[in-house]
Write a protein that holds these residues in place. Structure first.
Motif, PDB file in Angstrom:
ATOM      1  N   LEU A  26      37.861  61.605 -18.979  1.00 48.55           N
ATOM      2  CA  LEU A  26      36.432  61.287 -18.955  1.00 48.55           C
ATOM      3  C   LEU A  26      35.719  61.871 -20.168  1.00 48.55           C
ATOM      4  O   LEU A  26      34.851  61.220 -20.767  1.00 48.55           O
ATOM      5  CB  LEU A  26      35.798  61.810 -17.657  1.00 48.55           C
ATOM      6  CG  LEU A  26      36.266  61.148 -16.365  1.00 48.55           C
ATOM      7  CD1 LEU A  26      35.603  61.794 -15.164  1.00 48.55           C
ATOM      8  CD2 LEU A  26      35.972  59.656 -16.382  1.00 48.55           C
ATOM      9  N   GLY A  27      36.081  63.091 -20.539  1.00 45.61           N
ATOM     10  CA  GLY A  27      35.448  63.722 -21.699  1.00 45.61           C
ATOM     11  C   GLY A  27      35.781  63.006 -22.994  1.00 45.61           C
ATOM     12  O   GLY A  27      34.901  62.785 -23.840  1.00 45.61           O
ATOM     13  N   LEU A  28      37.043  62.622 -23.176  1.00 41.36           N
ATOM     14  CA  LEU A  28      37.437  61.935 -24.405  1.00 41.36           C
ATOM     15  C   LEU A  28      36.795  60.547 -24.473  1.00 41.36           C
ATOM     16  O   LEU A  28      36.366  60.102 -25.550  1.00 41.36           O
ATOM     17  CB  LEU A  28      38.959  61.820 -24.481  1.00 41.36           C
ATOM     18  CG  LEU A  28      39.506  61.161 -25.762  1.00 41.36           C
ATOM     19  CD1 LEU A  28      39.005  61.880 -27.010  1.00 41.36           C
ATOM     20  CD2 LEU A  28      41.036  61.148 -25.747  1.00 41.36           C
ATOM     21  N   MET A  29      36.714  59.861 -23.336  1.00 44.36           N
ATOM     22  CA  MET A  29      36.044  58.560 -23.325  1.00 44.36           C
ATOM     23  C   MET A  29      34.585  58.699 -23.756  1.00 44.36           C
ATOM     24  O   MET A  29      34.064  57.876 -24.524  1.00 44.36           O
ATOM     25  CB  MET A  29      36.120  57.938 -21.925  1.00 44.36           C
ATOM     26  CG  MET A  29      37.461  57.295 -21.608  1.00 44.36           C
ATOM     27  SD  MET A  29      37.549  56.675 -19.911  1.00 44.36           S
ATOM     28  CE  MET A  29      36.244  55.469 -19.914  1.00 44.36           C
ATOM     29  N   SER A  30      33.918  59.736 -23.276  1.00 43.93           N
ATOM     30  CA  SER A  30      32.521  59.957 -23.644  1.00 43.93           C
ATOM     31  C   SER A  30      32.374  60.202 -25.145  1.00 43.93           C
ATOM     32  O   SER A  30      31.467  59.665 -25.789  1.00 43.93           O
ATOM     33  CB  SER A  30      31.956  61.144 -22.847  1.00 43.93           C
ATOM     34  OG  SER A  30      30.626  61.408 -23.205  1.00 43.93           O
ATOM     35  N   ILE A  31      33.285  61.009 -25.722  1.00 40.26           N
ATOM     36  CA  ILE A  31      33.254  61.283 -27.162  1.00 40.26           C
ATOM     37  C   ILE A  31      33.463  59.998 -27.956  1.00 40.26           C
ATOM     38  O   ILE A  31      32.722  59.694 -28.909  1.00 40.26           O
ATOM     39  CB  ILE A  31      34.328  62.325 -27.529  1.00 40.26           C
ATOM     40  CG1 ILE A  31      33.973  63.690 -26.930  1.00 40.26           C
ATOM     41  CG2 ILE A  31      34.492  62.442 -29.044  1.00 40.26           C
ATOM     42  CD1 ILE A  31      35.081  64.712 -27.020  1.00 40.26           C
ATOM     43  N   LEU A  32      34.456  59.204 -27.572  1.00 42.29           N
ATOM     44  CA  LEU A  32      34.759  57.968 -28.298  1.00 42.29           C
ATOM     45  C   LEU A  32      33.639  56.942 -28.146  1.00 42.29           C
ATOM     46  O   LEU A  32      33.293  56.235 -29.095  1.00 42.29           O
ATOM     47  CB  LEU A  32      36.087  57.392 -27.811  1.00 42.29           C
ATOM     48  CG  LEU A  32      37.341  58.223 -28.139  1.00 42.29           C
ATOM     49  CD1 LEU A  32      38.563  57.637 -27.449  1.00 42.29           C
ATOM     50  CD2 LEU A  32      37.562  58.307 -29.649  1.00 42.29           C
ATOM     51  N   GLU A  33      33.072  56.828 -26.932  1.00 43.00           N
ATOM     52  CA  GLU A  33      31.965  55.888 -26.732  1.00 43.00           C
ATOM     53  C   GLU A  33      30.770  56.254 -27.602  1.00 43.00           C
ATOM     54  O   GLU A  33      30.113  55.381 -28.177  1.00 43.00           O
ATOM     55  CB  GLU A  33      31.550  55.870 -25.256  1.00 43.00           C
ATOM     56  CG  GLU A  33      32.499  55.092 -24.357  1.00 43.00           C
ATOM     57  CD  GLU A  33      32.102  55.165 -22.897  1.00 43.00           C
ATOM     58  OE1 GLU A  33      32.342  54.181 -22.174  1.00 43.00           O
ATOM     59  OE2 GLU A  33      31.563  56.205 -22.470  1.00 43.00           O
ATOM     60  N   THR A  34      30.485  57.548 -27.703  1.00 46.80           N
ATOM     61  CA  THR A  34      29.360  57.988 -28.532  1.00 46.80           C
ATOM     62  C   THR A  34      29.596  57.626 -29.994  1.00 46.80           C
ATOM     63  O   THR A  34      28.710  57.100 -30.677  1.00 46.80           O
ATOM     64  CB  THR A  34      29.160  59.505 -28.380  1.00 46.80           C
ATOM     65  OG1 THR A  34      28.911  59.814 -27.005  1.00 46.80           O
ATOM     66  CG2 THR A  34      27.987  59.985 -29.221  1.00 46.80           C
ATOM     67  N   GLN A  35      30.797  57.891 -30.478  1.00 46.16           N
ATOM     68  CA  GLN A  35      31.085  57.631 -31.890  1.00 46.16           C
ATOM     69  C   GLN A  35      31.197  56.138 -32.191  1.00 46.16           C
ATOM     70  O   GLN A  35      30.924  55.706 -33.319  1.00 46.16           O
ATOM     71  CB  GLN A  35      32.371  58.348 -32.305  1.00 46.16           C
ATOM     72  CG  GLN A  35      32.272  59.865 -32.233  1.00 46.16           C
ATOM     73  CD  GLN A  35      33.376  60.558 -33.012  1.00 46.16           C
ATOM     74  OE1 GLN A  35      34.046  59.962 -33.840  1.00 46.16           O
ATOM     75  NE2 GLN A  35      33.557  61.849 -32.758  1.00 46.16           N
ATOM     76  N   LEU A  36      31.585  55.339 -31.188  1.00 41.69           N
ATOM     77  CA  LEU A  36      31.755  53.896 -31.409  1.00 41.69           C
ATOM     78  C   LEU A  36      30.521  53.087 -31.019  1.00 41.69           C
ATOM     79  O   LEU A  36      30.518  51.863 -31.137  1.00 41.69           O
ATOM     80  CB  LEU A  36      32.962  53.384 -30.611  1.00 41.69           C
ATOM     81  CG  LEU A  36      34.330  53.919 -31.044  1.00 41.69           C
ATOM     82  CD1 LEU A  36      35.400  53.542 -30.023  1.00 41.69           C
ATOM     83  CD2 LEU A  36      34.706  53.397 -32.425  1.00 41.69           C
ATOM     84  N   GLY A  37      29.497  53.785 -30.526  1.00 39.41           N
ATOM     85  CA  GLY A  37      28.275  53.090 -30.134  1.00 39.41           C
ATOM     86  C   GLY A  37      28.411  52.281 -28.866  1.00 39.41           C
ATOM     87  O   GLY A  37      27.775  51.237 -28.716  1.00 39.41           O
TER      88      GLY A  37
END
Length: 695
Positions: free
Chosen positions: A29-40
């Motif tokens: 869940l944490g990594l998904m949140s990081i990637l979603e933020t960086q990928l918009g």
């Protein structure tokens, strides 16, 4: 950014260093949140209940008599939608495109048909993960320097394996987390760990070695006292202790408090906490016929829809006549109206009588009159009205009791879900409510206190070397099994590029996490197995058997009995010694002084003026007097009795009260009855009095 990733690392501290920058420890869940933020790709979170409702609308669009899911959907549409959505999400996570070109599976055909229905479906976990993978496949860049994996990449779920391959294609360095070098196998613990690492070096086990202990307790209280005593023996050494604990710790916390130690503060979410019963009981009291026990539960809540004095008055009436609409109930309403009118008169309200009558109408409407047939359902506007009642009476208390925020939020969600549904049957409404409440709420008065030791929720979160590890509640975790897909379905899906994780792979990853926690113990490992929890027998953790097997192999092929002697201990064996000693710590125990029990008094003499001869006795009074004169005296003369909510007549007592009333009505008419007329009249009275006296 440098990331340390593990499937069980969600919720752990981002770093184990006093200060760090650009280093993150996280799970899926944490990594998904990081990637979603960086990928918009970030978006508002969607409650599962909304997605189930949307999917149920999809199913309704294509439902017909020969549909594969038709029979289930006709009986329980909500649960059917929830199950089909779970299957759909699992396929989407693993790369399914929503088509079915070759499979003969009716399940896959139905899911493919549903995927093409033009009804909106909000993004869930699986959709979010596939959106991230699609962006990475299009070579969208992310600002990550390196990722270290706790589990080998081939042990991860297929979708995550694919995601990490895409990140690696961008030049991000992805490798396996390097653990500390193994030490010399010079203890029972180290020898066992060597076997589990694959370095089989048989050695000699020692009975005096307490580095590896599997401790068995008969119940939670025994286990809690044992652990609390051990922790209190050397408080300064507790900085080196890590406690693995995923269970409720209210019993352990009490023992820790008695020994002057901080609480772990773990509580299990429960849908049965009193605060979580407000909305379900308001809904449960909307159905015919009246269930007097459910009504009593609603009136007994500390957060009831009406003031406490009104609830007590109504409960007293129900105690006299267990029903609604009868003489006792109407008398109670008259009493409430008179008191309400008096309150308004004291405030110089010119409309005191009208408002008092309106108040009584509101009470009777909510509790008695507005009831619906379960199969037909409750009209959506009336359901929203009941939910609004909950919001109105709890809304002004939100600042004083934060737990009520969750209940008010659930009422608003139910209002939103009801829009456009017309009438909602009881079965569907209860399933909706179960999904909204979910696992329930945590105890609001329990919190973790600052402590020298470290506490983790799962052995997979232990990724640094620890001097001593305590696994509290080393019991069977009862994990949910993966979805069953037939061999043909798996074959068809694999041909379409969808690889579903096998149950064996899931179990292997789970077992690896158990092993990981165990291998990070340097000095000592203690697994505490509790044989009975809440009075029910439970099995030990599967990893207990793995440890015993590894220990037998490490100790020059010890027999099962030898392993028991070397590493298994029982709490009850330690309390007969004056010098308590366990796992490197000791304490002198003091004998509890013997208490002389109070002398029992067989007869209590009271003055005749205190208990006067009763002018009449009911069957209940006579039964109580014969069985226990003391109880009779305390109950009928001293006034000591259970609350009204605990003494509602039921079973034989309820039927007896109803029969007494029928006989009373027959005799009070003054008419002389012949047997046939009396029987006919009694039948009519039974039908008329049943709702008010035996609901």
């Amino acid at each position: 950014m440098k990331i340390l990733f593990g499937m069980y690392l969600d919720g752990v501290p981002w770093s184990n260093k006093p200060a760090s920058m650009g280093e993150v420890r996280t799970g899926p869940l944490g990594l998904m949140s990081i990637l979603e933020t960086q990928l918009g790709l970030s978006g508002a979170a969607v409650h599962p209940v909304k997605r189930i409702d949307e999917y149920m609308k999809r199913i309704a669009q294509i439902d017909h008599n020969s549909a594969w899911f038709h029979k289930s959907f006709a009986v329980d549409p909500w649960s059917t939608a929830r199950q089909l959505l779970n299957w759909r999400d699992e396929l989407i996570e693993n790369g399914w495109k929503g088509t079915n070109e070759s499979s003969a599976s009716p399940r896959l055909k139905s899911l493919a048909d549903l995927e093409n229905v033009p009804v909106k479906l909000s993004r869930g976990y699986a959709d979010r993960l596939r959106d991230i993978i699609r962006e990475l496949e299009q070579n969208s860049k992310v600002q990550i320097t390196s990722i270290q994996l706790i589990e080998p990449v081939e042990m991860l779920p297929p979708a995550w394996q694919h995601l990490f391959r895409q990140l690696q294609n961008q030049g991000i360095n992805i490798d396996l987390y390097q653990e500390a070098a193994d030490g010399e196998p010079n203890s029972n613990l180290a020898l066992t760990q060597a076997v589990l690492r694959g370095a089989y070096e048989p050695g000699t086990f020692s009975l005096q070695d307490d580095s590896l202990i599997l401790l068995k307790a008969d119940n939670e209280w025994e286990a809690a006292e044992h652990l609390a005593l051990w922790l209190s023996c050397q408080p300064e050494a507790n900085k080196q202790v890590t406690i693995i604990c995923s269970n409720d710790t209210h019993v352990l916390d009490q023992a820790l408090k008695r020994h002057g130690l901080p609480c772990l503060g773990r509580s299990e979410a429960s849908p049965w906490r009193e605060v979580q019963q407000v909305l379900p009981l308001i809904i449960a009291n909307a159905w015919n016929p009246v269930d007097i026990h459910i009504l009593v539960e609603l009136l007994s809540l500390s957060e009831s829809p009406f003031p406490n004095w009104i609830c007590r008055t109504l409960l007293k009436a129900i105690n006299q006549e267990p029903g609604v609409g009868g003489k006792a109930w109407n008398d109670a309403l008259e009493e409430i109206m008179a008191k309400r009118k008096k309150e308004l008169e004291e405030k110089d309200d010119p409309q005191n009588e009208e408002k008092a009558r309106a108040y009584i109408k509101e009470i009777n409407s909510l509790l008695v009159e507005e009831r619906y047939e379960p199969a037909d359902g409750i009209p959506e506007e009336n359901l929203r009205k009941r939910c609004q009642k909950v919001i109105d009476w709890l809304g002004w208390k939100l600042e004083t009791d934060p737990m009520l925020v969750e209940v008010v939020g659930q009422a608003r969600q139910l209002q939103e879900l009801s829009l456009g549904k017309g009438k909602i049957p009881r079965n569907t409404l209860e399933r909706m409510l179960d999904t909204i409440i979910g696992a329930g709420s945590y105890a609001g008065d329990i919190c973790e206190e600052a402590a020298p030791w470290q506490v983790v929720d799962h052995p997979g979160q232990v990724i640094d070397q620890c001097s001593e590890i305590i696994w509290w509640g080393f019991n069977n975790p009862m994990t949910k099994p993966p979805t069953y897909w037939t061999a043909q379905e798996r074959k068809d899906l694999l041909a379409a590029g969808v690889r579903i994780e096998k149950s064996m792979d899931f179990r292997r990853r789970e077992s690896n996490a158990w092993r990981q926690g165990f291998l990070h113990a340097e000095k000592r490992f203690i697994g505490i197995y509790i044989a009975q929890i809440d009075g029910e027998e439970v099995f030990h953790h599967p990893f207990w058997d793995m440890i015993c097997y590894a220990a037998a192999k490490a100790g020059r092929n010890l027999s099962g009995g030898d392993v028991q002697a070397f590493i298994v201990r029982e709490c009850k064996d330690f309390y007969s010694r004056k010098e308590w000693e366990f796992a490197g710590r000791q304490k002198a125990l003091e004998s509890v002084p013997k208490q002389k029990p109070l002398e029992l008094i067989a007869i209590h003499n009271v003055p005749p003026s205190v208990i006067k001869a009763p002018s009449q006795l009911s069957y209940s009074q006579m039964s109580t007097m014969i069985a226990c004169p003391m109880k009779w005296a305390l109950q009928y003369h001293a006034g000591l009795r259970l609350s009204e909510s605990q003494t509602v007549p039921s079973s034989n007592q309820m039927l007896g009260t109803l029969c007494h009333r029928i006989v009373e009505e027959l005799y009070s008419s003054g008419q002389r009855w012949d047997p046939d007329d009396a029987a006919a009249k009694a039948g009519l009275l039974y039908d008329n009095l049943l709702p008010s006296m035996a609901s």
